[in-house]
Design an enzyme around this catalytic site. Structure first.
Site, PDB file in Angstrom:
ATOM      1  N   ALA A 151     -62.145  -8.824  19.956  1.00 36.17           N
ATOM      2  CA  ALA A 151     -60.770  -8.905  20.438  1.00 36.17           C
ATOM      3  C   ALA A 151     -59.861  -9.842  19.654  1.00 36.17           C
ATOM      4  O   ALA A 151     -58.648  -9.633  19.638  1.00 36.17           O
ATOM      5  CB  ALA A 151     -60.774  -9.325  21.904  1.00 36.17           C
ATOM      6  N   ALA A 152     -60.383 -10.907  19.061  1.00 34.79           N
ATOM      7  CA  ALA A 152     -59.519 -11.902  18.422  1.00 34.79           C
ATOM      8  C   ALA A 152     -58.688 -11.265  17.298  1.00 34.79           C
ATOM      9  O   ALA A 152     -59.192 -10.377  16.598  1.00 34.79           O
ATOM     10  CB  ALA A 152     -60.354 -13.040  17.871  1.00 34.79           C
ATOM     11  N   PRO A 153     -57.414 -11.673  17.161  1.00 32.71           N
ATOM     12  CA  PRO A 153     -56.726 -12.755  17.864  1.00 32.71           C
ATOM     13  C   PRO A 153     -56.118 -12.371  19.213  1.00 32.71           C
ATOM     14  O   PRO A 153     -55.400 -13.174  19.799  1.00 32.71           O
ATOM     15  CB  PRO A 153     -55.622 -13.144  16.882  1.00 32.71           C
ATOM     16  CG  PRO A 153     -55.298 -11.867  16.177  1.00 32.71           C
ATOM     17  CD  PRO A 153     -56.601 -11.120  16.051  1.00 32.71           C
ATOM     18  N   ASP A 174     -71.534 -11.540  20.725  1.00 32.29           N
ATOM     19  CA  ASP A 174     -71.740 -10.919  19.421  1.00 32.29           C
ATOM     20  C   ASP A 174     -71.897  -9.414  19.630  1.00 32.29           C
ATOM     21  O   ASP A 174     -72.892  -8.955  20.187  1.00 32.29           O
ATOM     22  CB  ASP A 174     -72.979 -11.496  18.745  1.00 32.29           C
ATOM     23  CG  ASP A 174     -73.139 -11.026  17.302  1.00 32.29           C
ATOM     24  OD1 ASP A 174     -72.591  -9.956  16.966  1.00 32.29           O
ATOM     25  OD2 ASP A 174     -73.818 -11.721  16.534  1.00 32.29           O
ATOM     26  N   ASP A 179     -62.553  -2.577  17.447  1.00 30.89           N
ATOM     27  CA  ASP A 179     -61.786  -2.870  16.233  1.00 30.89           C
ATOM     28  C   ASP A 179     -62.664  -3.772  15.374  1.00 30.89           C
ATOM     29  O   ASP A 179     -62.629  -4.986  15.501  1.00 30.89           O
ATOM     30  CB  ASP A 179     -60.462  -3.545  16.582  1.00 30.89           C
ATOM     31  CG  ASP A 179     -59.585  -3.749  15.370  1.00 30.89           C
ATOM     32  OD1 ASP A 179     -59.304  -2.763  14.678  1.00 30.89           O
ATOM     33  OD2 ASP A 179     -59.198  -4.902  15.107  1.00 30.89           O
ATOM     34  N   CYS A 195     -58.944  -2.042   9.747  1.00 30.44           N
ATOM     35  CA  CYS A 195     -57.741  -2.215   8.926  1.00 30.44           C
ATOM     36  C   CYS A 195     -58.104  -2.065   7.456  1.00 30.44           C
ATOM     37  O   CYS A 195     -57.633  -2.803   6.595  1.00 30.44           O
ATOM     38  CB  CYS A 195     -57.076  -3.570   9.191  1.00 30.44           C
ATOM     39  SG  CYS A 195     -58.125  -5.014   8.880  1.00 30.44           S
TER      40      CYS A 195
END
Length: 445
Positions: free
Chosen positions: A261-263, A311, A327, A379
């Site tokens: 999830a970060a950021p 993790d 993601d 990405c």
């Protein structure tokens, strides 16, 4: 008075030789030396400019140097890169200033014996009218690599996946700053109200055709100092990342597991779309990153997000949920203009990454109940991390079916690909490079 060129040298040295991130290192330097807005802009231009065009700069230096590039000591080479960049790509820097300040810089670094060499190379470039040769297009791999400062290994991969025309467009878009795209927090305001408030501060706010509640901002200064940011009326998230959340399509009252999830942008987007009703579990492998998610959620007034250190590659079961977002960590080839140093990594490690990505996808999907949906995204623009991972997953997991992605108005497909995937290429819709795939569990088998 701050010596911005020396600061730029220090930042570049850390990025290129210590593995530091350009954006974070620039930000830290600005705070350490209390740089004003003008010096901050100059520093950013120097650092990002050299990183964006380093292979081009090296080719120019090679053409004017009496020494082979590998024989030039690394401090001297870095000073030359800064000097050549100022001479050829910064119109507002006088030629004499570019040369004289470069000579002063190499002396400040105690490389007195190199000062004459630096002066000679830069003066020779000026005497020759700043002319230099690029490789001929007949060798398209070398031409694209040198012209757009991207290693041949990456260029070769892009050519194989996207062809010459798309590859050149992707690479040409890697120059310059990425747009500052924000998502309006409709829990607290509307897009029109936010645009009006920002406009009173002289901040430009332009619509994004394919996203209803998002804006591209200009003339912001430090984003964290804007009152509207502090009040949680918006947060920063690239349009491609936002679009992946639209494709995920969380609804009010549902439960989401965001496994990397970060950021926190995708969790925030989903929470706002859900009208802060439901439950979101946001995970990251590092505690300091989950803390950032918590702080961001608090600023935005979101209280349905629960964070935990986890993790995603270890296979720990997830809570019961309606949808999962993967993601995953990737090579980052879609964000060169945000992190230009990524392209110079010595080992792209694609084999390891694709294996890790597949593992995260499989282990996350194990926790999805029948009828649930999962979105896989990266990405990057590497097919081995994108289509190949998803195609393998569907082949080996018969209980899952692809889900056709309904493209919003304003977005069209750029390449021939299955309807359940979407590749966003830089240079087309002013987004980062991004890949999105959507699948659904249809049975327990």
């Amino acid at each position: 008075m701050a010596d911005v060129r020396k600061i730029a040298y220090t930042v570049l040295d850390r990025v290129l030789f210590e593995g530091a991130y350009s954006a974070l290192t620039i930000s830290a330097a600005c705070k350490e030396y209390a740089l004003d807005q003008r010096d901050t802009a100059f520093l950013s231009t120097l650092v990002y400019g050299v990183l964006e065009r380093m292979l081009t700069l090296d080719e120019i230096i090679r053409q004017y140097s009496s020494l082979r590039l590998k024989k030039i000591e690394h401090k001297t080479l870095l000073v030359l890169r800064l000097g050549v960049y100022q001479l050829l790509f910064m119109d507002k820097v006088p030629d004499n200033a570019a040369v004289d300040e470069s000579v002063k810089l190499i002396k400040k670094l105690k490389n007195f014996q190199s000062s004459g060499f630096v002066n000679a190379v830069l003066r020779a470039i000026i005497r020759n009218g700043k002319r230099y040769r690029l490789p001929d297009r007949s060798d398209i791999l070398k031409y694209l690599s040198v012209t757009y400062s991207c290693p041949e290994e990456i260029v070769s991969s892009l050519l194989g996946d996207y062809g010459e025309e798309h590859t050149e467009r992707i690479l040409s878009d890697s120059f310059g700053r990425a747009p500052l795209t924000v998502r309006v927090n409709t829990l607290k305001t509307t897009k029109d109200e936010l645009r009006e408030r920002l406009g009173e501060r002289g901040i430009e706010a332009d619509d994004i055709s394919f996203l209803e509640n998002s804006l591209n901002l200009g003339h912001t200064g430090s984003i964290e100092e804007i009152d509207e940011f502090k009040e949680g009326l918006f947060y920063v998230q690239d349009a491609a990342s936002q679009l992946s959340c639209e494709i995920l399509s969380m609804n009010r009252g549902e439960t989401l597991c965001d496994v990397c999830a970060a950021p926190g942008g995708k969790s925030f987007y989903s929470a706002i779309r859900m009208e802060n009703q439901g439950r979101i579990y946001s995970y990251d492998v590092f505690e300091h990153k989950t803390s950032l998610i918590e702080k961001g959620a608090a600023r935005l007034g979101i209280d349905i997000i629960r964070t935990a250190v986890r993790d995603a590659s270890k296979g720990e079961s997830l809570p019961s949920c309606d949808k999962i977002l993967c993601d995953v960590p990737c090579s980052g080839w879609g964000i060169f203009r945000r992190k230009p140093e990524i392209r110079y990594k010595k080992d792209t490690n694609i084999d390891f990454l694709s294996s890790l990505q597949y593992s995260i996808l499989c282990m996350s999907a194990d926790s999805l109940p029948t009828g649930g949906e999962i979105v896989y995204s990266t990405c990057t623009l590497n097919r081995r991390e994108n289509h190949d991972v998803v195609e393998r997953f569907l082949k080996e997991h018969k209980s899952f079916r692809p889900v056709e992605i309904n493209l919003p108005e304003g977005i069209t497909r750029m390449i021939d690909e299955p309807p359940y995937t979407l590749s966003l290429l830089p240079g087309f819709f002013n987004t980062d490079g991004f890949f999105i795939a959507k699948m659904k569990r249809v049975s327990d088998d």
